[in-house]
Design a protein around this motif. Sequence first.
Motif, PDB file in Angstrom:
ATOM      1  N   TYR A 181       0.877  -1.180   0.000  1.00  8.84           N
ATOM      2  CA  TYR A 181       0.000   0.000   0.000  1.00  8.84           C
ATOM      3  C   TYR A 181       0.913   1.228   0.000  1.00  8.84           C
ATOM      4  O   TYR A 181       2.091   1.128   0.348  1.00  8.84           O
ATOM      5  N   PRO A 182       0.375   2.394  -0.382  1.00  5.77           N
ATOM      6  CA  PRO A 182       1.230   3.600  -0.400  1.00  5.77           C
ATOM      7  C   PRO A 182       1.701   4.069   0.975  1.00  5.77           C
ATOM      8  O   PRO A 182       2.703   4.784   1.067  1.00  5.77           O
ATOM      9  N   ALA A 183       1.000   3.643   2.033  1.00  3.54           N
ATOM     10  CA  ALA A 183       1.412   4.055   3.384  1.00  3.54           C
ATOM     11  C   ALA A 183       0.761   3.134   4.407  1.00  3.54           C
ATOM     12  O   ALA A 183      -0.180   2.392   4.089  1.00  3.54           O
ATOM     13  N   GLU A 184       1.281   3.198   5.631  1.00  2.00           N
ATOM     14  CA  GLU A 184       0.763   2.363   6.731  1.00  2.00           C
ATOM     15  C   GLU A 184       0.853   3.150   8.026  1.00  2.00           C
ATOM     16  O   GLU A 184       1.886   3.766   8.321  1.00  2.00           O
ATOM     17  N   LEU A 185      -0.259   3.172   8.767  1.00  2.00           N
ATOM     18  CA  LEU A 185      -0.352   3.839  10.075  1.00  2.00           C
ATOM     19  C   LEU A 185      -0.055   2.820  11.163  1.00  2.00           C
ATOM     20  O   LEU A 185      -0.551   1.686  11.095  1.00  2.00           O
ATOM     21  N   HIS A 186       0.739   3.215  12.138  1.00  2.00           N
ATOM     22  CA  HIS A 186       1.013   2.362  13.311  1.00  2.00           C
ATOM     23  C   HIS A 186       0.634   3.093  14.585  1.00  2.00           C
ATOM     24  O   HIS A 186       1.164   4.175  14.865  1.00  2.00           O
ATOM     25  N   LEU A 187      -0.275   2.497  15.347  1.00  2.00           N
ATOM     26  CA  LEU A 187      -0.645   3.035  16.661  1.00  2.00           C
ATOM     27  C   LEU A 187       0.019   2.148  17.706  1.00  2.00           C
ATOM     28  O   LEU A 187      -0.292   0.952  17.796  1.00  2.00           O
ATOM     29  N   VAL A 188       0.979   2.740  18.441  1.00  2.00           N
ATOM     30  CA  VAL A 188       1.844   1.997  19.364  1.00  2.00           C
ATOM     31  C   VAL A 188       1.298   2.076  20.787  1.00  2.00           C
ATOM     32  O   VAL A 188       1.077   3.179  21.309  1.00  2.00           O
ATOM     33  N   HIS A 189       1.046   0.903  21.384  1.00  4.60           N
ATOM     34  CA  HIS A 189       0.498   0.824  22.746  1.00  4.60           C
ATOM     35  C   HIS A 189       1.420  -0.038  23.598  1.00  4.60           C
ATOM     36  O   HIS A 189       2.111  -0.917  23.072  1.00  4.60           O
ATOM     37  N   VAL A 195       0.764  -3.098  18.528  1.00  7.17           N
ATOM     38  CA  VAL A 195       0.704  -2.068  17.488  1.00  7.17           C
ATOM     39  C   VAL A 195      -0.439  -2.388  16.532  1.00  7.17           C
ATOM     40  O   VAL A 195      -0.508  -3.508  15.995  1.00  7.17           O
ATOM     41  N   ILE A 196      -1.352  -1.432  16.363  1.00 11.58           N
ATOM     42  CA  ILE A 196      -2.424  -1.559  15.368  1.00 11.58           C
ATOM     43  C   ILE A 196      -1.877  -0.988  14.063  1.00 11.58           C
ATOM     44  O   ILE A 196      -1.397   0.157  14.040  1.00 11.58           O
ATOM     45  N   GLY A 197      -1.934  -1.794  13.008  1.00  8.05           N
ATOM     46  CA  GLY A 197      -1.512  -1.343  11.683  1.00  8.05           C
ATOM     47  C   GLY A 197      -2.742  -1.093  10.818  1.00  8.05           C
ATOM     48  O   GLY A 197      -3.662  -1.914  10.796  1.00  8.05           O
ATOM     49  N   VAL A 198      -2.767   0.060  10.150  1.00  5.09           N
ATOM     50  CA  VAL A 198      -3.858   0.396   9.245  1.00  5.09           C
ATOM     51  C   VAL A 198      -3.250   0.796   7.901  1.00  5.09           C
ATOM     52  O   VAL A 198      -2.389   1.678   7.842  1.00  5.09           O
ATOM     53  N   PHE A 199      -3.665   0.130   6.829  1.00  4.85           N
ATOM     54  CA  PHE A 199      -3.168   0.469   5.497  1.00  4.85           C
ATOM     55  C   PHE A 199      -3.866   1.724   4.983  1.00  4.85           C
ATOM     56  O   PHE A 199      -5.069   1.934   5.239  1.00  4.85           O
ATOM     57  N   LEU A 200      -3.108   2.561   4.251  1.00  5.23           N
ATOM     58  CA  LEU A 200      -3.672   3.735   3.582  1.00  5.23           C
ATOM     59  C   LEU A 200      -3.663   3.436   2.094  1.00  5.23           C
ATOM     60  O   LEU A 200      -2.644   2.951   1.568  1.00  5.23           O
ATOM     61  N   VAL A 254       6.278  -7.040  20.034  1.00  3.01           N
ATOM     62  CA  VAL A 254       5.034  -6.494  19.478  1.00  3.01           C
ATOM     63  C   VAL A 254       4.019  -7.580  19.127  1.00  3.01           C
ATOM     64  O   VAL A 254       4.329  -8.517  18.384  1.00  3.01           O
ATOM     65  N   THR A 255       2.805  -7.442  19.697  1.00  2.00           N
ATOM     66  CA  THR A 255       1.645  -8.183  19.186  1.00  2.00           C
ATOM     67  C   THR A 255       1.037  -7.297  18.100  1.00  2.00           C
ATOM     68  O   THR A 255       0.539  -6.208  18.403  1.00  2.00           O
ATOM     69  N   TRP A 256       1.156  -7.730  16.844  1.00  2.00           N
ATOM     70  CA  TRP A 256       0.647  -6.941  15.720  1.00  2.00           C
ATOM     71  C   TRP A 256      -0.829  -7.223  15.510  1.00  2.00           C
ATOM     72  O   TRP A 256      -1.266  -8.394  15.594  1.00  2.00           O
ATOM     73  N   ILE A 257      -1.580  -6.164  15.278  1.00  7.84           N
ATOM     74  CA  ILE A 257      -3.009  -6.254  14.950  1.00  7.84           C
ATOM     75  C   ILE A 257      -3.181  -5.428  13.670  1.00  7.84           C
ATOM     76  O   ILE A 257      -3.144  -4.191  13.720  1.00  7.84           O
ATOM     77  N   ILE A 258      -3.287  -6.118  12.538  1.00  9.54           N
ATOM     78  CA  ILE A 258      -3.304  -5.441  11.235  1.00  9.54           C
ATOM     79  C   ILE A 258      -4.734  -5.430  10.697  1.00  9.54           C
ATOM     80  O   ILE A 258      -5.319  -6.495  10.459  1.00  9.54           O
ATOM     81  N   LYS A 259      -5.322  -4.261  10.553  1.00  6.76           N
ATOM     82  CA  LYS A 259      -6.708  -4.159  10.077  1.00  6.76           C
ATOM     83  C   LYS A 259      -6.789  -4.611   8.615  1.00  6.76           C
ATOM     84  O   LYS A 259      -5.943  -4.244   7.798  1.00  6.76           O
ATOM     85  N   LYS A 260      -7.814  -5.391   8.318  1.00  2.00           N
ATOM     86  CA  LYS A 260      -7.967  -5.914   6.956  1.00  2.00           C
ATOM     87  C   LYS A 260      -8.323  -4.781   5.988  1.00  2.00           C
ATOM     88  O   LYS A 260      -7.797  -4.701   4.877  1.00  2.00           O
TER      89      LYS A 260
END
Length: 263
Positions: free
Chosen positions: A116-124, A145-150, A209-215
């Motif tokens: 994807y052109p970018a990826e958001l990471h929310l670090v907890h 870390v929640i990963g969200v594709f842009l 990191v426990t990764w949680i990547i939004k579909k």
Amino acid sequence: LRDAQPDSLHHLPVHPLWQSPLTIPGGTRQSPINIQWRDSVYDPFLKPLKINYDPTTCLHIWNNGYSFLVEFDDSTDRSIIVGGPLENQYRLKQFHFHWGAINEWGSEHTVDSKFYPAELHLVHWNAVVYPTFEEAVMEGNGLAVIGVFLKLGAHHEGLQTLVDALPAVKHKDTVVEFDVFDPSCLIPSCPDYWTYAGSLTTPPLTESVTWIIKKKPIEVDENQLEAFRMLLFTSDGEEEKRMVDNFRPLQPLMNRTVRSSFQ
Ligand SMILES: Clc1ccc(Cc2nnn[n-]2)cc1
Ligand SMILES: [Zn+2]
């Protein structure tokens, strides 16, 4: 796949960030990885992820020379996530992005080898078990870390308030006050995610990191992606280097399974 950097990057000077080992010697759970949709395993015991952010915990935006971070007051449990694959609740510390010089790449994770052109990471971090963020960074269950594709598409209203502040943090080590922002506006409402055990993707690269990547990706427009690319890796007065391609190459899956919260 380990070095899935687009080959156009190979002849570029290696940015200091990537001079760190591309793989950690002895590392068995490094990030990012390619998520092969058909190899992910549906886990019916995965809970929905619960997200509760207090917008007033937002502090400032900071260009740290790798990305721009939006940092939060993590001295209390006002902004937390719980559920999903997590055994404890985790406190929001910061969020940041990774992106490319062009729209063909930029994300850290890939889905069926698609960038994807970018990826958001929310670090907890796990403030239930660990006294400080710094300690949590060193522990296997320390971070989530929640990963969200842009993806390129419609203008994103919520992101625009952040984009408008970026010129104030153009150079490395600059900071600007940013005092009310609810990052849940950047997270798709679709509950579906993949999850796997991984690592930080920049130093210290710790396997915490426990990764949680939004579909589902969120949609942003070209001007908003271009605003990211106007930032600089370099400090004021140095020869300008545009902040682009700040993503780590794909790492081997090794003995890991990616679980999905959806069938
Ligand atoms: Cl504390 C810290 C260190 C590195 C990064 C960069 C990163 N790691 N995983 N995704 N992004 C984020 C927070
Ligand atoms: Zn990141």
